[in-house]
Design a protein around this motif. Sequence first.
Motif, short mmCIF file in Angstrom:
data_model
loop_
_atom_site.label_atom_id
_atom_site.label_comp_id
_atom_site.label_asym_id
_atom_site.label_seq_id
_atom_site.Cartn_x
_atom_site.Cartn_y
_atom_site.Cartn_z
N VAL A 15 0.80 -1.22 0.00
CA VAL A 15 0.00 0.00 0.00
C VAL A 15 0.84 1.27 0.00
N TYR A 16 2.05 1.24 0.58
CA TYR A 16 2.81 2.48 0.68
C TYR A 16 3.13 3.04 -0.70
N GLU A 17 3.30 2.15 -1.71
CA GLU A 17 3.60 2.62 -3.06
C GLU A 17 2.44 3.42 -3.64
N GLU A 18 1.22 2.97 -3.35
CA GLU A 18 0.04 3.69 -3.83
C GLU A 18 -0.09 5.03 -3.11
N VAL A 19 0.24 5.04 -1.83
CA VAL A 19 0.22 6.30 -1.08
C VAL A 19 1.22 7.27 -1.70
N VAL A 20 2.43 6.78 -2.01
CA VAL A 20 3.46 7.62 -2.63
C VAL A 20 2.95 8.17 -3.95
N ASP A 21 2.35 7.30 -4.78
CA ASP A 21 1.86 7.75 -6.09
C ASP A 21 0.82 8.84 -5.96
N GLN A 22 -0.12 8.66 -5.04
CA GLN A 22 -1.18 9.65 -4.87
C GLN A 22 -0.64 10.96 -4.31
N MET A 23 0.32 10.87 -3.39
CA MET A 23 0.89 12.08 -2.83
C MET A 23 1.72 12.83 -3.88
N LYS A 24 2.45 12.09 -4.72
CA LYS A 24 3.19 12.72 -5.80
C LYS A 24 2.24 13.47 -6.74
N ASN A 25 1.14 12.79 -7.11
CA ASN A 25 0.17 13.43 -8.00
C ASN A 25 -0.42 14.68 -7.36
N ALA A 26 -0.68 14.60 -6.05
CA ALA A 26 -1.26 15.75 -5.35
C ALA A 26 -0.30 16.94 -5.38
N ILE A 27 1.00 16.65 -5.29
CA ILE A 27 2.00 17.72 -5.34
C ILE A 27 2.09 18.33 -6.72
#
Length: 256
Positions: A15-27
């Motif tokens: 799950v942490y990879e998906e969290v990273v992806d979503q946070m990157k997109n949010a930035i």
Amino acid sequence: MAANLKVTPIKKSRVYEEVVDQMKNAIFEGQLKAGESLPSERQLCEMFGVGRPAIREALRTLNVLGLIEVVAGQPARVSKESSLTYFFDVMRESLALMIKLNDDKLNHIMEVRTFVELGIAHAAAKRATEEDFAELENLIKEMEANDDDFFTYFPLAAEFHVKLALATKNSIFYILEKLFYDILHKGYMPIMNKHIPKGPKKLLELNKTILKAIKSKNPERINKAMKDHASAESYFDSISPENTDHKAIISDDPTR
């Protein structure tokens, strides 16, 4: 505080990879602005629907990438300079196109990767923490449990090497290693399965040796372990473009 941040509950196993992806997109999409404080760990857990370990690993990865800044006793903040991943995406797409257009470029990339991974191993020996080693040992156990299933094993092996890069605490090592595995391993898994069906068992033992060498902090052991690993992966050199339509295997987006 990031009132407009929109996320989706996580359903993936890592799950942490998906969290990273979503946070990157949010930035990159401007939901999170440069210098803005992130929600607390508790709030992020609730927003993503995951536990604290996944959130902490995601924040650690974002920090190594240079996308956020973490200071003890203060909320994590979006870095003022957060374009590194954008350039990574551009490089990945450019290299994938180069391989499509020119067969020799694959061998060039593999040569560069050999030296980059040697540097990663030595840097990890200097900077890896006990937490890093524990995560790497857990990945070795997962690889052992799946060494008879090529398509399950290789994503784990890729994660092992990417985690090693993360353990260097050097974001450039991490980005380069992620780049190599996105292009080479995800794009070429069908070829590797055909040419080395017994590859996982052999490479697993070499990965174990690499980890032991890094933990020993002995430069000579590290050099030998990495040389043996590179030699075992030289099967790429034997892949004939005339016999294998590898250009058709690489998609426009190698991460898919």
